[in-house]
Design a protein around this motif. Sequence first.
Motif, mmCIF file in Angstrom:
data_model
loop_
_atom_site.group_PDB
_atom_site.id
_atom_site.type_symbol
_atom_site.label_atom_id
_atom_site.label_comp_id
_atom_site.label_asym_id
_atom_site.label_seq_id
_atom_site.Cartn_x
_atom_site.Cartn_y
_atom_site.Cartn_z
ATOM 1 N N LYS A 237 -34.243 63.874 46.482
ATOM 2 C CA LYS A 237 -33.203 64.865 46.758
ATOM 3 C C LYS A 237 -33.763 65.925 47.713
ATOM 4 O O LYS A 237 -34.736 66.604 47.382
ATOM 5 C CB LYS A 237 -32.743 65.548 45.471
ATOM 6 N N ILE A 238 -33.162 66.031 48.892
ATOM 7 C CA ILE A 238 -33.560 67.051 49.857
ATOM 8 C C ILE A 238 -32.357 67.971 50.047
ATOM 9 O O ILE A 238 -31.346 67.569 50.623
ATOM 10 C CB ILE A 238 -33.999 66.435 51.196
ATOM 11 N N PRO A 239 -32.431 69.209 49.525
ATOM 12 C CA PRO A 239 -31.290 70.115 49.605
ATOM 13 C C PRO A 239 -31.030 70.613 51.027
ATOM 14 O O PRO A 239 -31.880 70.497 51.913
ATOM 15 C CB PRO A 239 -31.679 71.272 48.688
ATOM 16 N N ASP A 240 -29.839 71.170 51.232
ATOM 17 C CA ASP A 240 -29.476 71.728 52.533
ATOM 18 C C ASP A 240 -30.354 72.928 52.866
ATOM 19 O O ASP A 240 -30.707 73.723 51.984
ATOM 20 C CB ASP A 240 -28.007 72.166 52.551
ATOM 21 N N VAL A 241 -30.661 73.068 54.138
ATOM 22 C CA VAL A 241 -31.462 74.194 54.619
ATOM 23 C C VAL A 241 -30.524 75.335 54.981
ATOM 24 O O VAL A 241 -29.555 75.149 55.726
ATOM 25 C CB VAL A 241 -32.301 73.775 55.851
ATOM 26 N N LYS A 242 -30.806 76.509 54.448
ATOM 27 C CA LYS A 242 -30.028 77.712 54.766
ATOM 28 C C LYS A 242 -30.996 78.802 55.202
ATOM 29 O O LYS A 242 -32.122 78.872 54.727
ATOM 30 C CB LYS A 242 -29.239 78.186 53.547
ATOM 31 N N ASP A 243 -30.573 79.633 56.103
ATOM 32 C CA ASP A 243 -31.334 80.809 56.550
ATOM 33 C C ASP A 243 -32.635 80.475 57.281
ATOM 34 O O ASP A 243 -33.527 81.308 57.368
ATOM 35 C CB ASP A 243 -31.629 81.748 55.370
ATOM 36 N N VAL A 244 -32.763 79.257 57.782
ATOM 37 C CA VAL A 244 -33.878 78.893 58.657
ATOM 38 C C VAL A 244 -33.246 78.401 59.952
ATOM 39 O O VAL A 244 -32.381 77.534 59.930
ATOM 40 C CB VAL A 244 -34.778 77.810 58.038
ATOM 41 N N HIS A 245 -33.648 79.008 61.072
ATOM 42 C CA HIS A 245 -33.023 78.725 62.356
ATOM 43 C C HIS A 245 -34.080 78.460 63.420
ATOM 44 O O HIS A 245 -35.242 78.806 63.251
ATOM 45 C CB HIS A 245 -32.159 79.912 62.816
ATOM 46 N N VAL A 246 -33.621 77.907 64.531
ATOM 47 C CA VAL A 246 -34.454 77.777 65.718
ATOM 48 C C VAL A 246 -33.734 78.506 66.841
ATOM 49 O O VAL A 246 -32.520 78.352 67.017
ATOM 50 C CB VAL A 246 -34.698 76.302 66.098
ATOM 51 N N ALA A 247 -34.477 79.311 67.573
ATOM 52 C CA ALA A 247 -33.910 80.051 68.697
ATOM 53 C C ALA A 247 -34.784 79.847 69.913
ATOM 54 O O ALA A 247 -36.007 79.704 69.810
ATOM 55 C CB ALA A 247 -33.820 81.537 68.373
ATOM 56 N N LYS B 127 -34.691 69.476 58.209
ATOM 57 C CA LYS B 127 -33.496 69.654 59.032
ATOM 58 C C LYS B 127 -33.854 69.448 60.500
ATOM 59 O O LYS B 127 -34.948 69.791 60.942
ATOM 60 C CB LYS B 127 -32.901 71.047 58.835
ATOM 61 N N SER B 128 -32.887 68.919 61.262
ATOM 62 C CA SER B 128 -33.028 68.771 62.717
ATOM 63 C C SER B 128 -32.127 69.779 63.401
ATOM 64 O O SER B 128 -30.971 69.963 63.002
ATOM 65 C CB SER B 128 -32.645 67.364 63.160
ATOM 66 N N TYR B 129 -32.661 70.412 64.431
ATOM 67 C CA TYR B 129 -31.922 71.394 65.221
ATOM 68 C C TYR B 129 -31.839 70.856 66.648
ATOM 69 O O TYR B 129 -32.861 70.525 67.238
ATOM 70 C CB TYR B 129 -32.656 72.731 65.225
ATOM 71 N N THR C 111 -46.326 75.030 54.512
ATOM 72 C CA THR C 111 -46.589 73.749 55.175
ATOM 73 C C THR C 111 -45.407 73.365 56.068
ATOM 74 O O THR C 111 -44.732 72.370 55.856
ATOM 75 C CB THR C 111 -46.886 72.631 54.155
ATOM 76 N N VAL C 112 -45.161 74.189 57.064
ATOM 77 C CA VAL C 112 -44.048 73.961 57.991
ATOM 78 C C VAL C 112 -44.511 72.990 59.072
ATOM 79 O O VAL C 112 -45.469 73.267 59.799
ATOM 80 C CB VAL C 112 -43.582 75.287 58.629
ATOM 81 N N LEU C 113 -43.841 71.843 59.159
ATOM 82 C CA LEU C 113 -44.152 70.825 60.160
ATOM 83 C C LEU C 113 -42.997 70.775 61.154
ATOM 84 O O LEU C 113 -41.836 70.655 60.758
ATOM 85 C CB LEU C 113 -44.333 69.460 59.505
ATOM 86 N N GLU D 151 -34.643 68.604 70.759
ATOM 87 C CA GLU D 151 -34.500 68.508 69.315
ATOM 88 C C GLU D 151 -35.770 68.999 68.636
ATOM 89 O O GLU D 151 -36.880 68.681 69.058
ATOM 90 C CB GLU D 151 -34.220 67.067 68.906
ATOM 91 N N PHE D 152 -35.568 69.777 67.573
ATOM 92 C CA PHE D 152 -36.660 70.283 66.754
ATOM 93 C C PHE D 152 -36.426 69.796 65.334
ATOM 94 O O PHE D 152 -35.449 70.178 64.694
ATOM 95 C CB PHE D 152 -36.693 71.814 66.785
ATOM 96 N N LYS D 153 -37.315 68.930 64.846
ATOM 97 C CA LYS D 153 -37.230 68.430 63.471
ATOM 98 C C LYS D 153 -38.213 69.237 62.639
ATOM 99 O O LYS D 153 -39.415 69.250 62.929
ATOM 100 C CB LYS D 153 -37.578 66.941 63.415
ATOM 101 N N ILE D 154 -37.683 69.901 61.614
ATOM 102 C CA ILE D 154 -38.502 70.817 60.828
ATOM 103 C C ILE D 154 -38.493 70.393 59.363
ATOM 104 O O ILE D 154 -37.441 70.160 58.777
ATOM 105 C CB ILE D 154 -37.997 72.262 60.985
ATOM 106 N N THR D 155 -39.690 70.294 58.808
ATOM 107 C CA THR D 155 -39.879 69.982 57.397
ATOM 108 C C THR D 155 -40.771 71.074 56.810
ATOM 109 O O THR D 155 -41.746 71.478 57.446
ATOM 110 C CB THR D 155 -40.558 68.610 57.225
ATOM 111 N N PHE D 156 -40.416 71.543 55.614
ATOM 112 C CA PHE D 156 -41.217 72.593 54.983
ATOM 113 C C PHE D 156 -41.029 72.547 53.472
ATOM 114 O O PHE D 156 -40.143 71.861 52.966
ATOM 115 C CB PHE D 156 -40.844 73.980 55.524
ATOM 116 N N PHE D 157 -41.886 73.282 52.796
ATOM 117 C CA PHE D 157 -41.789 73.427 51.349
ATOM 118 C C PHE D 157 -41.443 74.870 51.018
ATOM 119 O O PHE D 157 -41.966 75.801 51.626
ATOM 120 C CB PHE D 157 -43.110 73.059 50.662
ATOM 121 N N GLU D 158 -40.542 75.015 50.059
ATOM 122 C CA GLU D 158 -40.228 76.313 49.471
ATOM 123 C C GLU D 158 -40.499 76.133 47.988
ATOM 124 O O GLU D 158 -39.757 75.435 47.298
ATOM 125 C CB GLU D 158 -38.763 76.657 49.732
#
Length: 131
Positions: A6-16, A103-105, A44-46, A89-96
Motif C-alpha cells: 500500500k503506497i498512500p497518496d502524496v500530499k504537500d510535496v511538490h516540485v518547482a 509520486k511522479s511529477y 531517504t528521498v530518492l 519528469e521527476f520520480k520521487i520516493t521517500f519515507f515518512e
Amino acid sequence: MKKDIKIPDVKDVHVAVVQEQHPEYKTQDWNAYIINNSDKDLETVLIVSQGYSEKKMTPPMRHTLAKLPARSYAKIEYLQEKVLELNNEFKITFFEGNQMYDKSYLFRKNTINLKALQTVPLMQLKGVLVK
C-alpha cells in the motif's frame, strides 16, 4: 504480493522549477527544487529525473537526500534551456516514518517559461509548480 503493498497518496510535496540569477556568472538559470510543505520530515528521498520527447531522451539523473525537514525545500538540479523543450519528469520516493511514498511529477514540454510563473510555496519566489 504486489497487491499487498500500500503506497498512500502524496500530499504537500511538490516540485518547482525556478528561474534564479547565478551568483558567479550573472546568468538567469532554471533550477528544479523539491518542496516539503508538510509538517513532517521526509527521509531517504530518492529522485530520478529525465527529459524526453518522441525523438529525444536525456540520461536519467539520480539524486538522494538523507532528510528533507518539514516546511523546507532543497535544490534538485540545474535545467539547461534545451531540456525545457522536452517533457521533464521527476520520480520521487521517500519515507515518512515507516511509510513509503512515491509520486511522479511531470512538466510537459515548453511549460517551463516566464509566462507560467507563479508564487512557489515556502520559497517566496516565482516559478513553475507541479503538485
